[in-house]
Design a protein around this motif. Structure first.
Motif, PDB file in Angstrom:
ATOM      1  N   PRO A 108     -23.636  14.440  44.928  1.00  0.00           N
ATOM      2  CA  PRO A 108     -24.024  15.859  45.000  1.00  0.00           C
ATOM      3  C   PRO A 108     -25.350  16.169  44.295  1.00  0.00           C
ATOM      4  CG  PRO A 108     -21.709  15.659  44.407  1.00  0.00           C
ATOM      5  CD  PRO A 108     -22.269  14.273  44.419  1.00  0.00           C
ATOM      6  N   LEU A 109     -25.656  15.494  43.189  1.00  0.00           N
ATOM      7  CA  LEU A 109     -26.920  15.770  42.496  1.00  0.00           C
ATOM      8  C   LEU A 109     -28.124  15.248  43.283  1.00  0.00           C
ATOM      9  CD1 LEU A 109     -25.965  15.207  38.759  1.00  0.00           C
ATOM     10  CD2 LEU A 109     -26.266  17.364  39.994  1.00  0.00           C
ATOM     11  N   HIS A 110     -27.963  14.171  44.016  1.00  0.00           N
ATOM     12  CA  HIS A 110     -29.052  13.688  44.869  1.00  0.00           C
ATOM     13  C   HIS A 110     -29.280  14.670  46.016  1.00  0.00           C
ATOM     14  CE1 HIS A 110     -30.791  11.139  48.170  1.00  0.00           C
ATOM     15  NE2 HIS A 110     -31.665  10.949  47.201  1.00  0.00           N
ATOM     16  N   LYS A 111     -28.194  15.147  46.609  1.00  0.00           N
ATOM     17  CA  LYS A 111     -28.322  16.128  47.689  1.00  0.00           C
ATOM     18  C   LYS A 111     -28.952  17.428  47.185  1.00  0.00           C
ATOM     19  CE  LYS A 111     -24.622  14.325  50.556  1.00  0.00           C
ATOM     20  NZ  LYS A 111     -25.000  14.409  51.945  1.00  0.00           N
ATOM     21  N   LYS A 112     -28.577  17.841  45.973  1.00  0.00           N
ATOM     22  CA  LYS A 112     -29.153  19.044  45.365  1.00  0.00           C
ATOM     23  C   LYS A 112     -30.648  18.834  45.084  1.00  0.00           C
ATOM     24  CE  LYS A 112     -28.524  22.241  41.458  1.00  0.00           C
ATOM     25  NZ  LYS A 112     -29.425  23.195  42.046  1.00  0.00           N
ATOM     26  N   PHE A 113     -31.005  17.644  44.611  1.00  0.00           N
ATOM     27  CA  PHE A 113     -32.415  17.322  44.383  1.00  0.00           C
ATOM     28  C   PHE A 113     -33.223  17.530  45.665  1.00  0.00           C
ATOM     29  CE2 PHE A 113     -35.545  14.043  45.337  1.00  0.00           C
ATOM     30  CZ  PHE A 113     -36.534  14.372  44.434  1.00  0.00           C
ATOM     31  N   ILE A 114     -32.709  17.017  46.769  1.00  0.00           N
ATOM     32  CA  ILE A 114     -33.416  17.163  48.048  1.00  0.00           C
ATOM     33  C   ILE A 114     -33.534  18.637  48.430  1.00  0.00           C
ATOM     34  CG2 ILE A 114     -33.309  16.684  50.531  1.00  0.00           C
ATOM     35  CD1 ILE A 114     -31.943  13.985  49.748  1.00  0.00           C
ATOM     36  N   ASP A 115     -32.421  19.363  48.383  1.00  0.00           N
ATOM     37  CA  ASP A 115     -32.435  20.782  48.769  1.00  0.00           C
ATOM     38  C   ASP A 115     -33.383  21.603  47.899  1.00  0.00           C
ATOM     39  OD1 ASP A 115     -30.603  20.319  50.792  1.00  0.00           O
ATOM     40  OD2 ASP A 115     -28.875  20.959  49.602  1.00  0.00           O
ATOM     41  N   ASP A 116     -33.391  21.318  46.591  1.00  0.00           N
ATOM     42  CA  ASP A 116     -34.198  22.108  45.656  1.00  0.00           C
ATOM     43  C   ASP A 116     -35.676  21.745  45.659  1.00  0.00           C
ATOM     44  OD1 ASP A 116     -31.837  23.324  44.909  1.00  0.00           O
ATOM     45  OD2 ASP A 116     -31.716  22.343  42.935  1.00  0.00           O
ATOM     46  N   ASN A 117     -36.022  20.547  46.137  1.00  0.00           N
ATOM     47  CA  ASN A 117     -37.395  20.078  45.968  1.00  0.00           C
ATOM     48  C   ASN A 117     -38.110  19.649  47.239  1.00  0.00           C
ATOM     49  OD1 ASN A 117     -37.644  20.009  42.876  1.00  0.00           O
ATOM     50  ND2 ASN A 117     -35.697  18.987  43.285  1.00  0.00           N
ATOM     51  N   LYS A 118     -37.432  19.653  48.375  1.00  0.00           N
ATOM     52  CA  LYS A 118     -38.065  19.148  49.602  1.00  0.00           C
ATOM     53  C   LYS A 118     -39.306  19.940  50.004  1.00  0.00           C
ATOM     54  CE  LYS A 118     -34.656  21.488  52.454  1.00  0.00           C
ATOM     55  NZ  LYS A 118     -33.489  21.260  53.297  1.00  0.00           N
ATOM     56  N   HIS A 119     -39.411  21.162  49.549  1.00  0.00           N
ATOM     57  CA  HIS A 119     -40.593  21.963  49.858  1.00  0.00           C
ATOM     58  C   HIS A 119     -41.826  21.494  49.073  1.00  0.00           C
ATOM     59  CE1 HIS A 119     -39.111  23.799  46.158  1.00  0.00           C
ATOM     60  NE2 HIS A 119     -40.333  24.298  45.991  1.00  0.00           N
ATOM     61  N   LEU A 120     -41.627  20.611  48.088  1.00  0.00           N
ATOM     62  CA  LEU A 120     -42.721  20.162  47.231  1.00  0.00           C
ATOM     63  C   LEU A 120     -43.446  18.928  47.761  1.00  0.00           C
ATOM     64  CD1 LEU A 120     -40.954  20.564  43.773  1.00  0.00           C
ATOM     65  CD2 LEU A 120     -42.588  22.140  44.859  1.00  0.00           C
ATOM     66  N   TRP A 121     -42.825  18.209  48.722  1.00  0.00           N
ATOM     67  CA  TRP A 121     -43.500  17.016  49.226  1.00  0.00           C
ATOM     68  C   TRP A 121     -43.843  17.162  50.695  1.00  0.00           C
ATOM     69  CZ3 TRP A 121     -38.378  15.993  47.227  1.00  0.00           C
ATOM     70  CH2 TRP A 121     -37.392  15.839  48.196  1.00  0.00           C
ATOM     71  N   GLY A 122     -44.949  16.533  51.064  1.00  0.00           N
ATOM     72  CA  GLY A 122     -45.374  16.525  52.448  1.00  0.00           C
ATOM     73  C   GLY A 122     -44.938  15.267  53.163  1.00  0.00           C
ATOM     74  N   LYS A 123     -44.731  14.196  52.390  1.00  0.00           N
ATOM     75  CA  LYS A 123     -44.334  12.919  52.973  1.00  0.00           C
ATOM     76  C   LYS A 123     -43.522  12.146  51.943  1.00  0.00           C
ATOM     77  CE  LYS A 123     -46.331   8.540  54.595  1.00  0.00           C
ATOM     78  NZ  LYS A 123     -47.575   7.786  54.809  1.00  0.00           N
ATOM     79  N   VAL A 124     -42.542  11.401  52.435  1.00  0.00           N
ATOM     80  CA  VAL A 124     -41.733  10.508  51.604  1.00  0.00           C
ATOM     81  C   VAL A 124     -41.599   9.194  52.360  1.00  0.00           C
ATOM     82  CG1 VAL A 124     -39.461  10.085  50.586  1.00  0.00           C
ATOM     83  CG2 VAL A 124     -40.403  12.384  50.577  1.00  0.00           C
ATOM     84  N   GLN A 125     -41.746   8.083  51.640  1.00  0.00           N
ATOM     85  CA  GLN A 125     -41.540   6.779  52.262  1.00  0.00           C
ATOM     86  C   GLN A 125     -40.631   5.951  51.355  1.00  0.00           C
ATOM     87  OE1 GLN A 125     -45.042   4.915  53.711  1.00  0.00           O
ATOM     88  NE2 GLN A 125     -43.846   3.567  54.997  1.00  0.00           N
ATOM     89  N   VAL A 126     -39.597   5.351  51.964  1.00  0.00           N
ATOM     90  CA  VAL A 126     -38.602   4.587  51.217  1.00  0.00           C
ATOM     91  C   VAL A 126     -38.713   3.100  51.546  1.00  0.00           C
ATOM     92  CG1 VAL A 126     -36.126   4.222  50.866  1.00  0.00           C
ATOM     93  CG2 VAL A 126     -36.997   6.537  51.230  1.00  0.00           C
ATOM     94  N   PHE A 127     -38.640   2.282  50.494  1.00  0.00           N
ATOM     95  CA  PHE A 127     -38.615   0.827  50.625  1.00  0.00           C
ATOM     96  C   PHE A 127     -37.377   0.347  49.882  1.00  0.00           C
ATOM     97  CE2 PHE A 127     -43.010   2.172  50.574  1.00  0.00           C
ATOM     98  CZ  PHE A 127     -43.554   1.523  51.668  1.00  0.00           C
ATOM     99  N   ASP A 128     -36.382  -0.145  50.614  1.00  0.00           N
ATOM    100  CA  ASP A 128     -35.189  -0.717  50.005  1.00  0.00           C
ATOM    101  C   ASP A 128     -35.272  -2.227  50.115  1.00  0.00           C
ATOM    102  OD1 ASP A 128     -34.012   1.691  49.309  1.00  0.00           O
ATOM    103  OD2 ASP A 128     -32.824   1.824  51.132  1.00  0.00           O
ATOM    104  N   SER A 129     -34.891  -2.902  49.044  1.00  0.00           N
ATOM    105  CA  SER A 129     -34.885  -4.368  49.092  1.00  0.00           C
ATOM    106  C   SER A 129     -33.742  -4.904  48.247  1.00  0.00           C
ATOM    107  CB  SER A 129     -36.216  -4.948  48.609  1.00  0.00           C
ATOM    108  OG  SER A 129     -36.430  -4.650  47.249  1.00  0.00           O
ATOM    109  N   GLU A 130     -33.276  -6.070  48.646  1.00  0.00           N
ATOM    110  CA  GLU A 130     -32.215  -6.740  47.920  1.00  0.00           C
ATOM    111  C   GLU A 130     -32.776  -8.033  47.372  1.00  0.00           C
ATOM    112  OE1 GLU A 130     -27.513  -7.085  48.577  1.00  0.00           O
ATOM    113  OE2 GLU A 130     -28.736  -7.758  50.245  1.00  0.00           O
ATOM    114  N   MET A 131     -32.565  -8.254  46.078  1.00  0.00           N
ATOM    115  CA  MET A 131     -33.078  -9.476  45.450  1.00  0.00           C
ATOM    116  C   MET A 131     -32.369 -10.689  46.030  1.00  0.00           C
ATOM    117  SD  MET A 131     -33.507  -8.072  41.568  1.00  0.00           S
ATOM    118  CE  MET A 131     -34.140  -9.574  40.902  1.00  0.00           C
ATOM    119  N   ILE A 132     -33.124 -11.736  46.269  1.00  0.00           N
ATOM    120  CA  ILE A 132     -32.544 -12.956  46.834  1.00  0.00           C
ATOM    121  C   ILE A 132     -32.773 -14.123  45.901  1.00  0.00           C
ATOM    122  CG2 ILE A 132     -32.630 -12.244  49.220  1.00  0.00           C
ATOM    123  CD1 ILE A 132     -35.260 -13.765  49.480  1.00  0.00           C
TER     124      ILE A 132
END
Length: 132
Positions: A108-132
Motif C-alpha cells: 500500500p505505501l508503494h501504491k500511495k507513493f505512485i498516487d501522491d507523486n506521479k505528477h512530479l515525473w515526466g518519465k520513469v525507467q525500470v531495470f530489474d536484475s537478478e544476481m547470478i
C-alpha cells in the motif's frame, strides 16, 4: 630448516586472514536489484524535486527491502559518452528475491507513493536484475 622473514610474514598473514574469515558473519542474500530512474517533470522546480526525493527516501524504509540507495545524476568534467546523466534521481532497491520485490510493488505505501507523486515525473525507467 630456516624460515625467512618473508615466509614468516606470508604465513602469518594467511593465518590471520583465515581466522578473520572464519569469524565474519554471513552476508544476507542480496539477489534481486530494482533500479529505477526518474526524470522530473519540472527539473527547475526545487520544491517538486525535494518532494520527490523525500518520497523516494521514505520508500526505502519498507521492511522487505534489504538496502536502498537514492542518488542523483553526476555530470563529470571529462567525457564519458556511455554515461546516462539526463535523469533526476536514481533509486536502487535490493531484495532477497523476486517475490520480495513483488511484495514491495503491491505494498500500500508503494501504491500511495505512485498516487501522491506521479505528477512530479515526466518519465520513469525500470531495470530489474537478478544476481547470478
Amino acid at each position: 630448516f630456516m624460515t625467512t622473514r618473508r615466509n614468516f610474514i606470508q604465513k602469518s598473514g594467511l593465518i590471520a586472514a583465515t581466522a578473520t574469515l572464519g569469524s565474519l558473519p554471513a552476508s544476507p542474500p542480496m539477489t534481486f536489484i530494482h533500479h529505477v530512474l526518474f526524470w522530473a517533470k519540472n527539473p527547475g522546480n526545487d520544491a517538486e524535486k525535494n518532494q520527490l526525493f523525500k518520497a523516494l527516501k521514505a520508500l526505502g524504509t519498507l521492511p522487505m527491502i534489504q538496502s536502498a540507495h537514492v542518488g542523483k545524476a553526476i555530470v563529470t568534467d571529462f567525457d564519458k559518452p556511455v554515461t546516462e546523466a539526463s535523469y533526476t534521481f536514481s533509486v536502487v532497491l535490493v531484495f532477497e528475491n523476486a517475490e520480495k520485490e513483488k511484495e514491495y510493488l503491491y505494498h500500500p505505501l508503494h501504491k500511495k507513493f505512485i498516487d501522491d507523486n506521479k505528477h512530479l515525473w515526466g518519465k520513469v525507467q525500470v531495470f530489474d536484475s537478478e544476481m547470478i
